[in-house]
Design a protein around this motif. Structure first.
Motif, short mmCIF file in Angstrom:
data_model
loop_
_atom_site.label_atom_id
_atom_site.label_comp_id
_atom_site.label_asym_id
_atom_site.label_seq_id
_atom_site.Cartn_x
_atom_site.Cartn_y
_atom_site.Cartn_z
N THR A 33 0.82 -1.21 0.00
CA THR A 33 0.00 0.00 0.00
C THR A 33 0.85 1.26 0.00
OG1 THR A 33 -0.10 0.21 2.41
CG2 THR A 33 -1.74 -1.23 1.35
N THR A 36 1.73 5.84 4.35
CA THR A 36 1.45 7.27 4.24
C THR A 36 2.76 8.05 4.28
OG1 THR A 36 1.22 7.50 6.65
CG2 THR A 36 -0.79 7.05 5.39
N SER A 70 2.89 11.62 -1.92
CA SER A 70 1.45 11.71 -1.71
C SER A 70 0.96 13.05 -2.22
CB SER A 70 1.10 11.56 -0.23
OG SER A 70 1.57 12.68 0.51
N HIS A 90 -4.56 5.41 -4.11
CA HIS A 90 -5.71 4.53 -4.34
C HIS A 90 -6.20 3.86 -3.07
CE1 HIS A 90 -7.54 0.56 -5.41
NE2 HIS A 90 -8.21 1.33 -6.26
N THR A 91 -5.33 3.69 -2.07
CA THR A 91 -5.67 2.88 -0.90
C THR A 91 -6.77 3.50 -0.07
OG1 THR A 91 -3.35 2.19 -0.83
CG2 THR A 91 -4.72 1.64 1.06
N THR A 92 -6.59 4.73 0.38
CA THR A 92 -7.58 5.39 1.23
C THR A 92 -8.11 6.68 0.61
OG1 THR A 92 -5.95 6.70 2.45
CG2 THR A 92 -6.42 4.47 3.27
N SER A 94 -6.83 9.60 1.03
CA SER A 94 -6.50 10.75 1.86
C SER A 94 -5.30 11.49 1.27
CB SER A 94 -6.18 10.31 3.29
OG SER A 94 -5.04 9.47 3.32
N ASP A 97 -2.08 9.65 1.70
CA ASP A 97 -2.06 8.27 1.20
C ASP A 97 -0.95 8.16 0.16
OD1 ASP A 97 -2.61 5.70 0.46
OD2 ASP A 97 -4.46 6.18 -0.62
N ASP A 204 0.14 1.86 -7.19
CA ASP A 204 -0.30 1.73 -5.80
C ASP A 204 -0.94 0.36 -5.60
OD1 ASP A 204 -0.71 2.41 -3.18
OD2 ASP A 204 -2.25 3.94 -3.56
N ASP A 205 -1.11 -0.02 -4.34
CA ASP A 205 -1.79 -1.25 -3.94
C ASP A 205 -1.32 -2.48 -4.70
OD1 ASP A 205 -3.25 -0.10 -1.91
OD2 ASP A 205 -4.88 0.50 -3.21
N LYS A 319 -10.24 -6.04 -5.80
CA LYS A 319 -9.06 -5.35 -5.28
C LYS A 319 -7.79 -6.08 -5.66
CE LYS A 319 -6.86 -3.61 -1.10
NZ LYS A 319 -6.93 -3.45 0.37
#
Length: 486
Positions: A33, A36, A70, A90-92, A94, A97, A204-205, A319
């Motif tokens: 992930t 952050t 980020s 993509h994860t959260t 925010s 992120d 991401d992810d 996912k």
């Protein structure tokens, strides 16, 4: 009592299996992930492959640099140009992120790698989510899986490519592979595009799932239409799937992939984009946030006159994995009312001439000739009644339409506007006299600014299509062509 105990054990086992389903065994970079961050940081395992970490302000330049960043650090890592990397992970979603940002190299190289220990003869799914640094940044990615530590001459046991991508929207790419012997396997991400401009992207992810049964499931859809083939919105029959082992449900808001073009020459459109073979060849047309109302299908120029159905393939993206393909079928109650044959348009000395043929007609009433300056917004410039007896024919019929395009128009786009305005005046004289006078007055004023006898600019364009109108007022369309200047 023993049967109850057995049922309880079975239930516990099924719950345990479900809890493990879809769990990624990727351990690096915060389980794929990237966690952050508020400042650029290096990868836990530097990739080599011609890429180096770009730290601090403007660290994203030149080509061949990467960093985990980020949205909160925008625009310091690269620049404000085109809003490069101005979006969230993509994860959260925010602002802090984190995701991996890459300024693509001008040579193919590995910008991410991970070594994992895998079981023998097992099936795995490796997945990533990727996006362009900004809309229009063309790039391409490739996943490669090697047994052991690769050398420059090693051959991967599996690979997958994105094709050319240019959207700044998170899009999945999955690769299924089966291992040989138990041991270490190396997974690499590489850039397949080497352009010196653009070629900037994000990842991401990153996931690696050990259980192939964890793939989501897509379900076949059948839509019945009571009329003949025409433009049909598919919003009332959404794509369907599930990822949790629960019952199927509408996939609205999820990610889906159109994996084949419709049969029988039909044309599939999503949110105004006509899905092409190039989209399919690039791994399928991926819809990141599926809205059922934006998907429609229509007969195309190659649709045969006896066609009463069409189908295309799609998959749903979870996912960690993509489902197997399934089929979406659209059935029509009657065949296509009219099949178009040859279709030409020419413009000579201000005179527009349009010729077309039909191969067959069923319950046809008339044709409406439409013109456009941009190929998108069309105006009706004339009507031609069907020559088929009572609107029905199995023989080829030739049609011709001509109209004088005045030579003192400022542009063909304005000419279409005036012709459309005249049509409105003629049809609605009692309702819109002032509006019609305004249109004609504007045309005369602008046209009067031109030299007498001046012709329409040679670089202006005029697009033509023919709408076939059935006796029940349903309609279908020919292909769109550009008038040829003679």
């Amino acid at each position: 009592m023993s049967r109850c105990l057995f049922s309880l054990v079975a239930l516990i086992c099924s719950l345990y299996t479900y809890s493990q389903c879809g769990t990624s065994i990727t351990t690096g970079e915060f389980n794929g992930t990237f966690g952050t961050t508020t400042v650029p940081r290096d990868l836990q395992t530097p990739p080599g492959g011609g890429y180096s970490f770009g730290s601090g302000n403007q660290g994203g330049q030149p080509a061949g640099r990467y960093a985990v960043i980020s949205k909160s650090y925008y625009p310091n890592w690269h620049s404000t140009y085109m809003g490069i990397w101005s979006y969230a992970g993509h994860t959260t979603g925010s602002d802090d992120d984190a995701y991996l940002a890459v300024n693509g190299s001008t040579s193919i190289g590995s910008f991410y790698k991970e070594t994992v220990s895998l079981s023998a003869g097992a099936t795995y799914t490796f997945g990533i989510w990727h996006a362009a640094a900004f809309n229009g940044s063309l790039y391409g990615l490739e996943i490669r899986v090697y047994e052991g530590t690769p050398t420059p001459t090693s051959t991967p046991i599996a690979r997958a490519q994105t094709g050319t991508v240019s959207l700044a929207a998170w899009t999945p790419l999955f690769l299924n592979f089966t291992t040989g012997a138990a041991g270490d396997y190396t997974i690499q991400l590489l850039n397949s595009s080497t352009a010196s401009g653009g070629n900037d992207f994000s990842v991401d992810d990153i996931t690696l799932v050990a259980n192939a049964t964890c793939k989501p499931v897509a379900y076949p859809i059948i839509k019945d239409v009571k009329s003949g083939p025409t433009t049909v919105n598919l919003g009332d029959k959404p794509l369907r799937g599930n990822e949790t082992g629960d019952t199927q449900h509408d996939w609205i808001g999820g990610s889906a992939t159109i994996s084949s073009l419709p049969t029988n020459g039909f044309v599939l459109t999503y949110d105004g984009h006509v899905i092409t073979q190039a989209d399919i060849d690039g791994g399928g047309y991926v819809i990141a946030n599926y809205d059922a109302a934006k998907l429609s299908i229509a007969p195309g120029p190659g649709t045969p006159g006896n066609a009463t159905s069409t189908s295309f393939s799609y998959a749903v993206n979870g996912k960690n994995a993509r489902s197997d393909d399934t089929t979406y079928t659209v059935n029509f109650a009657v065949p296509l009312p009219v099949t178009f044959g040859t279709f030409t348009a020419s413009l000579s000395n201000g005179n527009l001439v349009i010729n077309w043929t039909t191969g067959s007609e069923v319950n046809n009433d008339h044709f409406e000739i439409e013109a456009s300056a941009d190929g998108t917004h069309f105006t009706t410039i004339g009507t031609v009644k069907s020559l088929a007896p009572d609107g029905n024919s199995t023989d080829a019929i030739q049609y011709r339409f001509s109209v004088d395009m005045s030579s003192n128009l400022t542009a063909l786009g304005l000419g279409v506007l005036i012709l459309g305005g005249l049509g409105i005046c003629f049809r609605r004289r009692s309702r819109m006299p002032f509006a019609c006078l305004m249109v004609l007055g504007l045309a005369a004023t602008i046209g009067g600014c031109r030299k007498a006898g001046e012709k329409v600019a040679d670089d202006s364009k005029l697009y033509i299509r023919v709408a076939q109108v059935n006796k029940d007022n349903t309609r279908s369309y020919s292909k769109v062509i550009m008038a040829v200047r003679e």
